[in-house]
Design a protein around this motif. Structure first.
Motif, PDB file in Angstrom:
ATOM      1  N   MET A   1       0.747  -1.192  -0.094  1.00  0.00           N
ATOM      2  CA  MET A   1      -0.117  -0.054   0.212  1.00  0.00           C
ATOM      3  C   MET A   1       0.867   1.153  -0.193  1.00  0.00           C
ATOM      4  SD  MET A   1      -3.141   0.937   0.268  1.00  0.00           S
ATOM      5  CE  MET A   1      -3.656   2.361  -0.052  1.00  0.00           C
ATOM      6  N   THR A   2       0.408   2.211  -0.552  1.00  0.00           N
ATOM      7  CA  THR A   2       1.029   3.589  -0.766  1.00  0.00           C
ATOM      8  C   THR A   2       1.298   4.039   0.802  1.00  0.00           C
ATOM      9  OG1 THR A   2       1.210   5.683  -1.360  1.00  0.00           O
ATOM     10  CG2 THR A   2      -1.003   4.724  -1.290  1.00  0.00           C
ATOM     11  N   LYS A   3       2.474   4.642   0.922  1.00  0.00           N
ATOM     12  CA  LYS A   3       2.845   5.362   2.401  1.00  0.00           C
ATOM     13  C   LYS A   3       2.011   6.740   2.484  1.00  0.00           C
ATOM     14  CE  LYS A   3       7.070   6.801   0.400  1.00  0.00           C
ATOM     15  NZ  LYS A   3       8.643   6.491   0.608  1.00  0.00           N
ATOM     16  N   ASP A   4       1.365   7.125   1.264  1.00  0.00           N
ATOM     17  CA  ASP A   4       0.797   8.481   1.059  1.00  0.00           C
ATOM     18  C   ASP A   4      -0.723   8.249   2.005  1.00  0.00           C
ATOM     19  OD1 ASP A   4       2.868   9.624   0.185  1.00  0.00           O
ATOM     20  OD2 ASP A   4       2.276   9.321  -1.942  1.00  0.00           O
ATOM     21  N   LEU A   5      -1.267   7.072   2.169  1.00  0.00           N
ATOM     22  CA  LEU A   5      -2.285   7.008   2.916  1.00  0.00           C
ATOM     23  C   LEU A   5      -2.694   7.624   3.935  1.00  0.00           C
ATOM     24  CD1 LEU A   5      -5.455   5.361   2.561  1.00  0.00           C
ATOM     25  CD2 LEU A   5      -4.305   3.901   4.141  1.00  0.00           C
ATOM     26  N   ALA A   6      -3.671   8.476   4.223  1.00  0.00           N
ATOM     27  CA  ALA A   6      -3.826   9.073   5.442  1.00  0.00           C
ATOM     28  C   ALA A   6      -5.435   9.040   5.655  1.00  0.00           C
ATOM     29  CB  ALA A   6      -3.494  10.594   5.289  1.00  0.00           C
ATOM     30  N   VAL A   7      -5.519   8.690   7.102  1.00  0.00           N
ATOM     31  CA  VAL A   7      -6.960   8.434   7.452  1.00  0.00           C
ATOM     32  C   VAL A   7      -7.331   9.659   8.339  1.00  0.00           C
ATOM     33  CG1 VAL A   7      -8.619   7.149   8.674  1.00  0.00           C
ATOM     34  CG2 VAL A   7      -6.843   6.050   7.445  1.00  0.00           C
ATOM     35  N   ARG A   8      -8.435  10.574   8.112  1.00  0.00           N
ATOM     36  CA  ARG A   8      -8.875  11.502   8.705  1.00  0.00           C
ATOM     37  C   ARG A   8     -10.287  11.411   9.059  1.00  0.00           C
ATOM     38  NH1 ARG A   8      -5.210  15.671   8.386  1.00  0.00           N
ATOM     39  NH2 ARG A   8      -6.705  17.606   9.030  1.00  0.00           N
ATOM     40  N   PHE A   9     -10.606  11.530  10.290  1.00  0.00           N
ATOM     41  CA  PHE A   9     -12.100  11.186  10.787  1.00  0.00           C
ATOM     42  C   PHE A   9     -12.404  12.204  11.778  1.00  0.00           C
ATOM     43  CE2 PHE A   9      -9.408   8.799  13.356  1.00  0.00           C
ATOM     44  CZ  PHE A   9      -9.984   8.763  14.360  1.00  0.00           C
ATOM     45  N   ARG A  10     -13.889  12.154  12.055  1.00  0.00           N
ATOM     46  CA  ARG A  10     -14.437  12.933  13.369  1.00  0.00           C
ATOM     47  C   ARG A  10     -15.403  11.989  14.049  1.00  0.00           C
ATOM     48  NH1 ARG A  10     -18.056  17.854  11.953  1.00  0.00           N
ATOM     49  NH2 ARG A  10     -19.544  16.016  11.748  1.00  0.00           N
ATOM     50  N   LYS A  99      -6.283   2.902  10.057  1.00  0.00           N
ATOM     51  CA  LYS A  99      -5.500   2.982   8.930  1.00  0.00           C
ATOM     52  C   LYS A  99      -5.017   1.410   8.480  1.00  0.00           C
ATOM     53  CE  LYS A  99      -1.394   4.652   7.293  1.00  0.00           C
ATOM     54  NZ  LYS A  99      -0.100   5.723   7.394  1.00  0.00           N
ATOM     55  N   PRO A 100      -5.022   0.368   9.258  1.00  0.00           N
ATOM     56  CA  PRO A 100      -5.207  -0.916   8.437  1.00  0.00           C
ATOM     57  C   PRO A 100      -6.180  -1.311   7.657  1.00  0.00           C
ATOM     58  CG  PRO A 100      -4.166  -0.980  10.718  1.00  0.00           C
ATOM     59  CD  PRO A 100      -4.716   0.104  10.498  1.00  0.00           C
ATOM     60  N   LEU A 101      -7.479  -1.024   8.326  1.00  0.00           N
ATOM     61  CA  LEU A 101      -8.539  -1.080   7.660  1.00  0.00           C
ATOM     62  C   LEU A 101      -8.760  -0.434   6.205  1.00  0.00           C
ATOM     63  CD1 LEU A 101     -11.605  -2.433   7.745  1.00  0.00           C
ATOM     64  CD2 LEU A 101     -12.297  -0.335   8.757  1.00  0.00           C
ATOM     65  N   ALA A 102      -8.254   1.049   6.326  1.00  0.00           N
ATOM     66  CA  ALA A 102      -8.285   1.726   5.019  1.00  0.00           C
ATOM     67  C   ALA A 102      -7.330   1.233   4.190  1.00  0.00           C
ATOM     68  CB  ALA A 102      -8.093   3.118   5.513  1.00  0.00           C
ATOM     69  N   GLU A 103      -6.320   0.765   4.480  1.00  0.00           N
ATOM     70  CA  GLU A 103      -5.328   0.066   3.495  1.00  0.00           C
ATOM     71  C   GLU A 103      -6.044  -1.189   2.810  1.00  0.00           C
ATOM     72  OE1 GLU A 103      -1.859  -0.104   6.051  1.00  0.00           O
ATOM     73  OE2 GLU A 103      -1.322   1.653   5.516  1.00  0.00           O
ATOM     74  N   ALA A 104      -6.656  -1.842   3.447  1.00  0.00           N
ATOM     75  CA  ALA A 104      -7.273  -3.425   2.995  1.00  0.00           C
ATOM     76  C   ALA A 104      -8.248  -2.789   2.123  1.00  0.00           C
ATOM     77  CB  ALA A 104      -7.607  -3.970   4.001  1.00  0.00           C
ATOM     78  N   CYS A 105      -9.037  -1.944   2.481  1.00  0.00           N
ATOM     79  CA  CYS A 105     -10.392  -1.631   1.541  1.00  0.00           C
ATOM     80  C   CYS A 105      -9.956  -0.799   0.343  1.00  0.00           C
ATOM     81  CB  CYS A 105     -11.201  -0.702   2.321  1.00  0.00           C
ATOM     82  SG  CYS A 105     -11.946  -1.424   3.701  1.00  0.00           S
ATOM     83  N   PHE A 106      -8.785  -0.169   0.478  1.00  0.00           N
ATOM     84  CA  PHE A 106      -8.490   0.894  -0.496  1.00  0.00           C
ATOM     85  C   PHE A 106      -7.251   0.327  -1.219  1.00  0.00           C
ATOM     86  CE2 PHE A 106     -11.385   3.349   1.674  1.00  0.00           C
ATOM     87  CZ  PHE A 106     -12.202   3.734   0.808  1.00  0.00           C
ATOM     88  N   GLN A 107      -6.493  -0.562  -1.350  1.00  0.00           N
ATOM     89  CA  GLN A 107      -5.457  -1.158  -1.656  1.00  0.00           C
ATOM     90  C   GLN A 107      -5.633  -0.916  -3.226  1.00  0.00           C
ATOM     91  OE1 GLN A 107      -4.385  -5.263  -0.727  1.00  0.00           O
ATOM     92  NE2 GLN A 107      -2.338  -4.871  -1.193  1.00  0.00           N
TER      93      GLN A 107
END
Length: 141
Positions: A1-10, A99-107
């Motif tokens: 996965m790209t190291k540029d992935l960032a998760v932002r949430f509220r 973050k790991p969930l986002a990486e798995a979902c958006f790989q």
């Protein structure tokens, strides 16, 4: 996965209380510097905005997240309460889990991101809030 992935949430807790990255980074800045004004400067945020965010956090819970003392000759300061430190820790724990969930979902999508610089894709144009209000009031006339 790209190291540029960032998760932002509220996190919305109900009753108008929400916790997002801005408030968390403000609290972390207060923890580092011991000063609300210094934390605001580090975030390139006005002191008034930082003060309003902190006041909102303190009013949202039955316990304060930080305590500030008035400035002046001896200088003021701000310190996080144990409740504020716990709030940061829980937010960061959730972020680490997402973050790991986002990486798995958006790989698959990361391979489809254009490598072109942002300028060629177009940039988002921001409009100051004051100009939006002026336009809205002009339409009402």
């Amino acid at each position: 996965m790209t190291k540029d992935l960032a998760v932002r949430f509220r996190v919305d807790l109900g009753g108008g209380c929400s916790i997002g990255i801005g408030k968390i980074e403000l609290l972390e800045g207060i923890s580092r510097s011991g000063s609300l004004s210094e934390a605001a400067r580090q975030m390139r945020m006005s002191y008034r905005r930082a003060w309003l965010l902190l006041a909102d956090l303190n009013a949202s819970f039955d316990q304060s997240v930080a305590r500030a003392s008035t400035g002046g000759r001896g200088g003021g300061g701000a310190v996080l309460t144990p409740f504020g430190e716990l709030l940061i820790a829980r937010y960061r724990k959730m972020e680490a889990g997402l973050k790991p969930l986002a990486e798995a979902c958006f790989q698959d999508f990361s391979r489809r991101v254009n490598a072109a610089p942002a300028k060629s894709r177009g940039t988002k144009r921001t409009v100051p809030v004051a100009s939006i209000r002026r336009r809205a009031s002009a339409r009402r006339r």
